[in-house]
Design a protein around this motif. Structure first.
Motif, PDB file in Angstrom:
ATOM      1  N   ALA A 144     -49.851 -90.986   7.188  1.00 47.54           N
ATOM      2  CA  ALA A 144     -50.861 -90.152   7.840  1.00 47.54           C
ATOM      3  C   ALA A 144     -50.394 -89.688   9.211  1.00 47.54           C
ATOM      4  CB  ALA A 144     -52.177 -90.915   7.966  1.00 47.54           C
ATOM      5  N   ASP A 145     -49.698 -90.553   9.947  1.00 50.66           N
ATOM      6  CA  ASP A 145     -49.173 -90.167  11.256  1.00 50.66           C
ATOM      7  C   ASP A 145     -48.126 -89.065  11.110  1.00 50.66           C
ATOM      8  OD1 ASP A 145     -50.741 -92.105  12.454  1.00 50.66           O
ATOM      9  OD2 ASP A 145     -49.104 -93.568  12.596  1.00 50.66           O
ATOM     10  N   ILE A 146     -47.267 -89.231  10.117  1.00 57.06           N
ATOM     11  CA  ILE A 146     -46.205 -88.247   9.914  1.00 57.06           C
ATOM     12  C   ILE A 146     -46.799 -86.914   9.468  1.00 57.06           C
ATOM     13  CG2 ILE A 146     -44.094 -87.736   8.628  1.00 57.06           C
ATOM     14  CD1 ILE A 146     -43.697 -90.817   8.421  1.00 57.06           C
ATOM     15  N   ARG A 147     -47.804 -86.949   8.620  1.00 57.38           N
ATOM     16  CA  ARG A 147     -48.478 -85.712   8.206  1.00 57.38           C
ATOM     17  C   ARG A 147     -49.098 -84.995   9.412  1.00 57.38           C
ATOM     18  NH1 ARG A 147     -49.667 -84.700   2.828  1.00 57.38           N
ATOM     19  NH2 ARG A 147     -49.138 -86.363   1.327  1.00 57.38           N
ATOM     20  N   ALA A 148     -49.730 -85.765  10.298  1.00 56.16           N
ATOM     21  CA  ALA A 148     -50.356 -85.158  11.472  1.00 56.16           C
ATOM     22  C   ALA A 148     -49.300 -84.540  12.386  1.00 56.16           C
ATOM     23  CB  ALA A 148     -51.170 -86.210  12.228  1.00 56.16           C
ATOM     24  N   PHE A 149     -48.178 -85.248  12.563  1.00 59.32           N
ATOM     25  CA  PHE A 149     -47.082 -84.726  13.389  1.00 59.32           C
ATOM     26  C   PHE A 149     -46.507 -83.458  12.764  1.00 59.32           C
ATOM     27  CE2 PHE A 149     -42.537 -84.809  14.679  1.00 59.32           C
ATOM     28  CZ  PHE A 149     -42.682 -84.817  16.065  1.00 59.32           C
ATOM     29  N   LEU A 150     -46.349 -83.463  11.462  1.00 61.75           N
ATOM     30  CA  LEU A 150     -45.842 -82.294  10.754  1.00 61.75           C
ATOM     31  C   LEU A 150     -46.798 -81.119  10.882  1.00 61.75           C
ATOM     32  CD1 LEU A 150     -43.823 -80.923   8.863  1.00 61.75           C
ATOM     33  CD2 LEU A 150     -44.969 -82.057   6.930  1.00 61.75           C
ATOM     34  N   GLU A 152     -48.680 -80.479  13.318  1.00 58.70           N
ATOM     35  CA  GLU A 152     -48.572 -79.988  14.695  1.00 58.70           C
ATOM     36  C   GLU A 152     -47.258 -79.245  14.925  1.00 58.70           C
ATOM     37  OE1 GLU A 152     -47.955 -81.972  19.109  1.00 58.70           O
ATOM     38  OE2 GLU A 152     -49.058 -83.085  17.583  1.00 58.70           O
ATOM     39  N   GLN A 153     -46.161 -79.794  14.446  1.00 61.75           N
ATOM     40  CA  GLN A 153     -44.839 -79.238  14.728  1.00 61.75           C
ATOM     41  C   GLN A 153     -44.400 -78.184  13.710  1.00 61.75           C
ATOM     42  OE1 GLN A 153     -43.382 -79.896  17.547  1.00 61.75           O
ATOM     43  NE2 GLN A 153     -44.869 -81.482  18.130  1.00 61.75           N
ATOM     44  N   ARG A 154     -44.928 -78.259  12.480  1.00 64.14           N
ATOM     45  CA  ARG A 154     -44.678 -77.294  11.413  1.00 64.14           C
ATOM     46  C   ARG A 154     -43.317 -77.409  10.737  1.00 64.14           C
ATOM     47  NH1 ARG A 154     -49.164 -76.415   9.716  1.00 64.14           N
ATOM     48  NH2 ARG A 154     -48.377 -74.599   8.550  1.00 64.14           N
ATOM     49  N   ASP A 155     -42.368 -78.034  11.359  1.00 65.19           N
ATOM     50  CA  ASP A 155     -41.019 -78.138  10.790  1.00 65.19           C
ATOM     51  C   ASP A 155     -40.370 -79.358  11.434  1.00 65.19           C
ATOM     52  OD1 ASP A 155     -38.602 -77.700   9.543  1.00 65.19           O
ATOM     53  OD2 ASP A 155     -38.356 -75.637  10.258  1.00 65.19           O
ATOM     54  N   VAL A 156     -40.110 -80.414  10.632  1.00 59.83           N
ATOM     55  CA  VAL A 156     -39.607 -81.646  11.230  1.00 59.83           C
ATOM     56  C   VAL A 156     -38.455 -82.218  10.425  1.00 59.83           C
ATOM     57  CG1 VAL A 156     -41.930 -82.191  12.103  1.00 59.83           C
ATOM     58  CG2 VAL A 156     -41.120 -83.271   9.995  1.00 59.83           C
ATOM     59  N   ILE A 157     -37.707 -83.066  11.099  1.00 60.38           N
ATOM     60  CA  ILE A 157     -36.661 -83.875  10.478  1.00 60.38           C
ATOM     61  C   ILE A 157     -37.167 -85.313  10.409  1.00 60.38           C
ATOM     62  CG2 ILE A 157     -34.342 -84.842  10.760  1.00 60.38           C
ATOM     63  CD1 ILE A 157     -34.301 -81.957   9.884  1.00 60.38           C
ATOM     64  N   LEU A 158     -37.054 -85.918   9.233  1.00 64.56           N
ATOM     65  CA  LEU A 158     -37.463 -87.298   9.019  1.00 64.56           C
ATOM     66  C   LEU A 158     -36.222 -88.134   8.766  1.00 64.56           C
ATOM     67  CD1 LEU A 158     -40.105 -89.043   8.665  1.00 64.56           C
ATOM     68  CD2 LEU A 158     -39.778 -88.713   6.193  1.00 64.56           C
ATOM     69  N   LYS A 159     -36.067 -89.229   9.509  1.00 64.95           N
ATOM     70  CA  LYS A 159     -34.843 -90.026   9.371  1.00 64.95           C
ATOM     71  C   LYS A 159     -35.146 -91.521   9.436  1.00 64.95           C
ATOM     72  CE  LYS A 159     -32.948 -88.123  13.087  1.00 64.95           C
ATOM     73  NZ  LYS A 159     -32.027 -87.864  14.232  1.00 64.95           N
ATOM     74  N   PRO A 160     -34.369 -92.315   8.696  1.00 63.64           N
ATOM     75  CA  PRO A 160     -34.501 -93.774   8.782  1.00 63.64           C
ATOM     76  C   PRO A 160     -33.902 -94.276  10.088  1.00 63.64           C
ATOM     77  CG  PRO A 160     -32.682 -93.209   7.340  1.00 63.64           C
ATOM     78  CD  PRO A 160     -33.334 -91.914   7.715  1.00 63.64           C
ATOM     79  N   LEU A 194     -40.078 -95.090  10.403  1.00 60.49           N
ATOM     80  CA  LEU A 194     -39.193 -93.936  10.411  1.00 60.49           C
ATOM     81  C   LEU A 194     -39.326 -93.184  11.732  1.00 60.49           C
ATOM     82  CD1 LEU A 194     -40.085 -92.517   6.878  1.00 60.49           C
ATOM     83  CD2 LEU A 194     -38.145 -93.997   7.442  1.00 60.49           C
ATOM     84  N   MET A 195     -38.411 -92.268  11.949  1.00 61.61           N
ATOM     85  CA  MET A 195     -38.499 -91.360  13.089  1.00 61.61           C
ATOM     86  C   MET A 195     -38.639 -89.937  12.572  1.00 61.61           C
ATOM     87  SD  MET A 195     -35.816 -90.664  16.242  1.00 61.61           S
ATOM     88  CE  MET A 195     -36.413 -92.077  17.201  1.00 61.61           C
ATOM     89  N   ALA A 196     -39.557 -89.197  13.170  1.00 61.39           N
ATOM     90  CA  ALA A 196     -39.714 -87.772  12.873  1.00 61.39           C
ATOM     91  C   ALA A 196     -39.502 -86.998  14.172  1.00 61.39           C
ATOM     92  CB  ALA A 196     -41.097 -87.479  12.303  1.00 61.39           C
ATOM     93  N   GLN A 197     -38.742 -85.918  14.081  1.00 60.79           N
ATOM     94  CA  GLN A 197     -38.467 -85.081  15.248  1.00 60.79           C
ATOM     95  C   GLN A 197     -38.673 -83.620  14.871  1.00 60.79           C
ATOM     96  OE1 GLN A 197     -34.376 -86.652  15.744  1.00 60.79           O
ATOM     97  NE2 GLN A 197     -34.957 -87.134  17.841  1.00 60.79           N
ATOM     98  N   ARG A 198     -39.117 -82.848  15.848  1.00 67.41           N
ATOM     99  CA  ARG A 198     -39.243 -81.426  15.600  1.00 67.41           C
ATOM    100  C   ARG A 198     -37.884 -80.842  15.227  1.00 67.41           C
ATOM    101  NH1 ARG A 198     -41.783 -78.018  20.285  1.00 67.41           N
ATOM    102  NH2 ARG A 198     -39.710 -78.300  21.224  1.00 67.41           N
TER     103      ARG A 198
END
Length: 316
Positions: A144-150, A152-160, A194-198
């Motif tokens: 849910a956190d990652i969905r909310a961040f996505l 907001e940012q619209r395009d993200v990189i998800l990494k272990p 995980l880490m998510a970045q714009r």
């Protein structure tokens, strides 16, 4: 000096590109004695941290590149320097090795990079120390956190947090039909952080490896350019390495962070920079020495051995 390299098996080295080999070659050229051992050769006996280390001589042959003497149990404190060059993954055995190396430090060993710093600087999470230089970032195990961040940012990189070489990296957009499945599998239903970045579109111009040695940036970096249709610039993922002079922003980041690295016992750091943003801080076994040297004329291995000699001399 007697220098011991804590490394992966020598027979697996690809000498045409291996940075540890470049370090060994330069140290040997200067007359230093080169020794090598692997993680399985490290132990504590009667309170002392020992390694079954072999003294090696370089042959100059690209394939049959070394000759090794029989292994000899040697206290790490008896070497002038121990250079930690074991590749990731940073698993439990790697963690145990840092504890043994730290115990060796208490017995007088000089280890580069320092074991405590190897533990403290997770190569993904370390950017959180330097938020002024990073892209918007989320760290969470919750879909849910990652969905909310996505959203907001619209395009993200998800990494272990424990990946290397681009493994396990996904580029996500809100309309990705596999979004739910990706988040479930990558977080293991909310149990793996995980880490998510714009997403930074500047990746198309290269994911830059900026080397910082002894707190000072090397004047050229290696831009790792993704192959067509690929998001990742990692050389292990098919990226092409192109050496370039540091940009003003690259230098600003490296010079700002350099004193912190020196304070924390990090002789060698590989910063990953995309566009103007710091994305990773690599401390376990930073590479790209030979690629930068071949294309720029800068002898990166010589800069490293200079810094190593200075650090050992300062500690003597």
């Amino acid at each position: 000096m007697r220098i011991a390299f804590f490394a992966d098996p020598l027979d697996r080295f690809k000498t045409y590109k291996d940075s540890t080999y470049a370090m060994m070659r330069e140290a040997a050229r200067r007359g230093h004695a080169i020794h090598a051992f692997e993680q399985r050769h490290l132990r504590v006996s009667e309170g002392r941290v020992l390694a079954d280390a072999r003294r090696i001589a370089l042959t100059g042959d690209a394939h049959d590149w070394y000759r090794a003497e029989p292994a000899e149990a040697t206290a790490l404190a008896d070497f002038d320097a121990v250079v930690m060059r074991k590749d990731p993954p940073f698993d439990s055995e790697y963690l145990y090795a840092t504890h043994l190396l730290e115990h060796a430090e208490r017995q007088g060993a000089r280890v580069f990079n320092r074991p405590q710093a190897l533990r403290d600087y997770n190569e993904k999470l370390a950017i959180l120390r330097f938020a002024d230089y990073t892209t918007p970032t989320l760290v969470s195990s919750q879909p849910a956190d990652i969905r909310a961040f996505l959203a907001e940012q619209r395009d993200v990189i998800l990494k272990p947090l424990d990946g290397m070489g681009g493994m396990g990296i996904f580029r996500l957009k809100p309309d990705d039909p596999n979004l739910g499945s990706i988040l479930e599998s990558q977080t293991r239903d909310g149990t793996v952080t995980l880490m998510a970045q714009r997403y930074l579109p500047e990746i198309l111009d290269g994911d830059k490896r900026v080397l910082v040695i002894g707190g000072k940036p090397v004047d050229w970096c290696l831009a790792r350019i993704p192959m067509a249709g690929e998001t990742r610039g990692n050389l292990a993922a098919g990226g092409t390495g192109v050496a370039r002079p540091l940009s003003a922003r690259d230098r600003e980041i490296a010079e700002a962070l350099g004193p912190t690295f020196v304070r924390d016992g990090l002789l060698l750091v590989g910063l990953d920079v995309i566009g103007d943003c710091l994305t990773e801080v690599n401390v376990t076994s930073p590479t790209c020495f030979q690629e930068i040297s071949a294309q720029s004329g800068i002898d990166v291995a010589a800069l490293f051995v200079d810094a190593l000699e200075a650090a050992v001399g300062a500690a003597a």
